[in-house]
Scaffold this active site. Structure first.
Site, PDB file in Angstrom:
ATOM      1  N   VAL A  32       1.094  -1.057  -0.113  1.00 28.65           N
ATOM      2  CA  VAL A  32       0.149   0.251  -0.440  1.00 28.65           C
ATOM      3  C   VAL A  32       1.041   1.345   0.118  1.00 28.65           C
ATOM      4  CG1 VAL A  32      -1.843   1.424   1.413  1.00 28.65           C
ATOM      5  CG2 VAL A  32      -2.086  -0.880   1.378  1.00 28.65           C
ATOM      6  N   PHE A  33       0.117   2.276  -0.925  1.00 34.16           N
ATOM      7  CA  PHE A  33       1.268   3.451  -0.859  1.00 34.16           C
ATOM      8  C   PHE A  33       0.844   4.813  -0.185  1.00 34.16           C
ATOM      9  CE2 PHE A  33       2.439   7.905  -3.182  1.00 34.16           C
ATOM     10  CZ  PHE A  33       3.924   7.703  -2.238  1.00 34.16           C
ATOM     11  N   TYR A  82       0.433   9.276   1.114  1.00 29.70           N
ATOM     12  CA  TYR A  82       1.061  10.293   0.388  1.00 29.70           C
ATOM     13  C   TYR A  82       0.484  11.203   1.519  1.00 29.70           C
ATOM     14  CZ  TYR A  82      -3.491  11.083  -2.391  1.00 29.70           C
ATOM     15  OH  TYR A  82      -4.086  10.673  -2.374  1.00 29.70           O
ATOM     16  N   SER A  89      -1.839  11.486   5.431  1.00 30.14           N
ATOM     17  CA  SER A  89      -2.302  10.655   6.815  1.00 30.14           C
ATOM     18  C   SER A  89      -1.967   9.678   6.978  1.00 30.14           C
ATOM     19  CB  SER A  89      -3.878  11.504   7.308  1.00 30.14           C
ATOM     20  OG  SER A  89      -4.551  10.396   6.357  1.00 30.14           O
ATOM     21  N   GLU A 112     -11.302   5.613   1.737  1.00 29.19           N
ATOM     22  CA  GLU A 112     -10.816   6.001   0.961  1.00 29.19           C
ATOM     23  C   GLU A 112     -11.617   6.660  -0.104  1.00 29.19           C
ATOM     24  OE1 GLU A 112      -8.051   7.977   1.414  1.00 29.19           O
ATOM     25  OE2 GLU A 112      -6.804   6.994   2.697  1.00 29.19           O
TER      26      GLU A 112
END
Length: 182
Positions: free
Chosen positions: A10-11, A13, A15, A88
């Site tokens: 998982v990326f 960027y 929080s 998300e």
């Protein structure tokens, strides 16, 4: 989507970098190319209102983005993916994608991440520093002032050794707005 990945990465960027909310086996700085961190998402709830939207971060086209990659065990893959989707994809302003990521130790992996949907009504586009700063300065939502979101994000990134010059310029311009009003 993530079933065809040999390892589940998982990326993050924003929080997710300092508050992943899931169990992982490895955490390492990583960079994705072709996308950049940007205040490009209108926030109608957490950092603004429908009448006076705030701005939050999205992963938008262009440049590169330094963030964090998390390796998740196969046994946690489904649970983590479900969690990420709940976190998300609330308003569907983000699209789930598997992106190539370059890890700090030079490994190349494919990682699930969430990029901004440029066709979504909450997409703010590429704003000038001064325009973004004006929005951030005046906006406030259920989770607090938009200014706090930007300054807290930068503080966490600084602790992690991650710099984002554009976001730093926005933050400085927000301070200028406060001084001019003050």
């Amino acid at each position: 989507m993530a079933r065809d990945m040999d390892e589940f990465w998982v990326f993050g960027y924003r929080s997710l970098m300092w508050n992943p909310g899931f169990v992982f086996e490895e955490r390492i700085p990583a960079r994705v190319f072709g996308f950049r961190r940007s205040l490009c998402v209108w926030s109608h709830v957490h950092r603004g209102t429908p009448q006076q939207p705030g701005l939050v971060l999205g992963l938008d086209r262009g440049g590169s983005c330094l963030g964090v990659a998390f390796r998740v065990s196969d046994g946690q893959r489904v649970e983590v993916l479900n969690y990420l989707r709940r976190r998300e994809l609330v308003t569907n302003v983000y699209l789930e994608r598997v992106l190539p990521a370059s890890l700090q130790d030079r490994r190349q992996v494919r990682a699930v991440s969430y990029i901004v949907d440029r066709h979504h009504p909450q997409y703010a586009g590429a704003l000038a520093v001064e325009d973004a700063a004006e929005v951030v300065y005046r906006s406030h939502g259920q989770s607090g002032p938009n200014q706090a979101y930007v300054s807290n994000t930068l503080a966490h990134m600084k602790e992690m050794g991650i710099r984002d010059p554009w976001l730093e310029r926005v933050s400085a311009a927000v301070s200028d707005c406060a001084q001019a009003a003050g």
